[in-house]
Design an enzyme around this catalytic site. Structure first.
Site, mmCIF file in Angstrom:
data_model
loop_
_atom_site.group_PDB
_atom_site.id
_atom_site.type_symbol
_atom_site.label_atom_id
_atom_site.label_comp_id
_atom_site.label_asym_id
_atom_site.label_seq_id
_atom_site.Cartn_x
_atom_site.Cartn_y
_atom_site.Cartn_z
ATOM 1 N N PHE A 80 10.445 110.654 -14.224
ATOM 2 C CA PHE A 80 10.282 111.753 -13.278
ATOM 3 C C PHE A 80 11.527 112.625 -13.196
ATOM 4 C CE2 PHE A 80 12.623 111.000 -9.254
ATOM 5 C CZ PHE A 80 13.312 109.873 -9.647
ATOM 6 N N LYS A 81 12.672 112.114 -13.665
ATOM 7 C CA LYS A 81 13.892 112.915 -13.610
ATOM 8 C C LYS A 81 13.788 114.180 -14.460
ATOM 9 C CE LYS A 81 17.166 109.457 -12.040
ATOM 10 N NZ LYS A 81 16.361 108.225 -12.002
ATOM 11 N N ASP A 82 12.776 114.244 -15.330
ATOM 12 C CA ASP A 82 12.559 115.465 -16.115
ATOM 13 C C ASP A 82 12.274 116.670 -15.225
ATOM 14 O OD1 ASP A 82 12.922 114.368 -18.665
ATOM 15 O OD2 ASP A 82 10.877 113.604 -18.696
ATOM 16 N N ALA A 107 15.757 117.771 -14.033
ATOM 17 C CA ALA A 107 16.671 118.176 -15.109
ATOM 18 C C ALA A 107 16.208 119.464 -15.794
ATOM 19 C CB ALA A 107 16.798 117.045 -16.129
#
Ligand SMILES: *Cc1c(COP(=O)(O)O)cnc(C)c1O
Length: 435
Positions: A106-108, A111
């Site tokens: 989910f950090k996409d 970022a």
């Protein structure tokens, strides 16, 4: 749009400054001064909108005049170019899959949005933004892939040799283009120290436009609100408007984004903050005593955080009122044994493979549901990473059931490209000056 520091509401800055500083001088965190509600008819009809449409509407409300809407629309559409489906497991249980982006986590969301915002706000004459990242694993991959191919940006990632998983190393080292990886003969702390030294070095500061793309950056938090609205839209489409979200939490950015979404008018019945053995927040909500501790290692290692940095944002949203938080946020903590048992239970019941972080969120939802038997609601637990990123955790039978995405198979065919380096600042500085 103005943002203040959680340590001093009178100290305000514009959005670009908050983005490039990551953190105010007084070591607070940036928060938007105004959190405007989205239009009521937008929520009423949200089922008719796509994810990029929702993302744009939410971003435009929050960012206001920080950039022209046409530019914001383009940035949002480029950043959110993958789906976040709520997959139905049984009548009222859904898993919100947030791992369909390039780093399979989910950090996409954060970022990809941050990278494009940073590139956008580079000033005239600043031709190249140098992003320095020290990573022990997952964050580096999301940042590297988030900036991949973004014009006028260049990422240098430092990672400790032999201390990241094979998939993580591939995500760091096989990108080419504007992404450079340095394999440091040392620990994660050595990597972090090199980055800190670079920021303190006057010559580097003069010759390079350095930024840290830090995980507490406000431009990483904002795009995480998008998928809460989108999850709600998917529930509304199925006629469900009472929604409980279970959020696997470490630094508490994900939960902070969900709470920000409610401030903007998203109707949420309840949040559940699910943690592993790193239980600083559950202890605080229970006792009223906030006591950060050294982190302990668990199977859900992206949540191994003893002093969650985004917690001050949540306290700020609720004006330091613990009782108000407790009304909307339940919390619970689980051991590694319980995590493993949850992975097995989810697989047995639904033939679904949940990564360890996701399994903790499911377990917390199960516990909540059992305690609220007489209430009808849709329970949505957030899946923060694809299970193929943690192959060593699963029993053989479950590991065999994991469908490895094409992008990982394709990555396996590429050649690893990393510069080997001692944990030596002069070597690192020379490297940066010769980029
Ligand atoms: C970072 C991460 C988390 C924790 O999210 P926070 O926003 O730090 O609470 C959970 N799961 C995975 C897979 C992560 O990478």
């Amino acid at each position: 749009m103005k943002l203040y520091s959680t340590n001093n509401r009178n100290l305000t800055v514009d959005f670009p400054e908050a983005v490039f500083n990551s953190m105010p001088q007084d070591k607070g965190l940036y928060m938007p001064q105004e959190i405007p509600a989205v239009p009521a008819e937008f929520i009423e009809n949200i089922k008719d909108y796509t994810l990029p449409e929702i993302a744009f509407q939410v971003a435009a409300s929050l960012l206001g005049d920080a950039l022209p809407t046409a530019d914001l629309k383009r940035i949002v559409e480029e950043a959110v170019n993958f789906d976040a489906p709520a997959v139905r497991l049984d009548k009222n249980t859904y898993v919100l899959e947030l791992f369909h982006g390039p780093s399979l986590a989910f950090k996409d969301f954060g970022a990809r949005f941050m990278s494009r915002i940073m590139a956008y706000f580079l000033k005239d004459g600043e031709e190249m933004l140098d992003v320095l990242v020290a990573t022990s694993g997952d964050t580096g991959g999301a940042v590297a892939l988030g900036f991949l191919g973004v014009p006028n940006t260049r990422v240098t990632i430092l990672y400790p040799s032999g201390k990241v998983s094979p998939i993580q190393e591939l995500q760091l080292c096989t990108n080419g283009q504007n992404i450079h990886a340095i394999e440091v003969d040392g620990t994660f702390d050595d990597c972090q120290h090199l980055v800190k030294q670079a920021f303190a070095d006057q010559e580097l500061q003069e010759k390079r436009r350095l930024t840290s793309a830090n995980s507490i950056n406000i431009s990483r938090l904002i795009p995480q609100t998008f998928y809460y609205f989108y999850a709600y839209a998917q529930m509304q489409k199925q006629g469900k408007t009472e929604v409980v979200f279970s959020v696997p939490s470490g630094n508490f950015g994900n939960l902070a984004a969900g709470l920000l979404a409610t401030k903007m008018g998203l109707p949420v019945k309840q949040f559940i903050a699910a943690t592993n053995a790193n239980d600083t927040v559950p202890r605080y909500l229970e006792s009223g005593v906030y006591e950060a501790r050294a982190s302990v290692q668990t199977y859900a290692n992206a949540m191994d955080v003893g002093a969650p940095s985004n917690w001050v944002r949540i306290m700020d949203i609720f004006n330091q009122d613990r009782e108000a938080i407790r009304k909307l946020v339940s919390s619970c903590t689980y051991t590694d044994e319980e995590t493993l048992a949850a992975i097995e239970a989810v697989y047995k019941r639904y033939q679904y493979v949940a990564c360890p972080h996701t399994a903790i969120a499911w377990l917390a939802l199960e516990e909540y549901t059992a305690k609220h038997e007489d209430e009808v609601f849709a329970g949505v637990f957030l899946s923060t990473a694809h299970p193929c990123k943690f192959p060593a955790i699963f029993p053989v039978e479950i590991a065999a059931a994991i469908e490895v995405p094409e992008q990982v198979q394709e990555m396996n065919l590429r050649v690893k490209q990393a510069v080997q380096m001692e944990a030596d600042f002069e070597a690192f500085k020379t490297y940066l000056l010769n980029l």
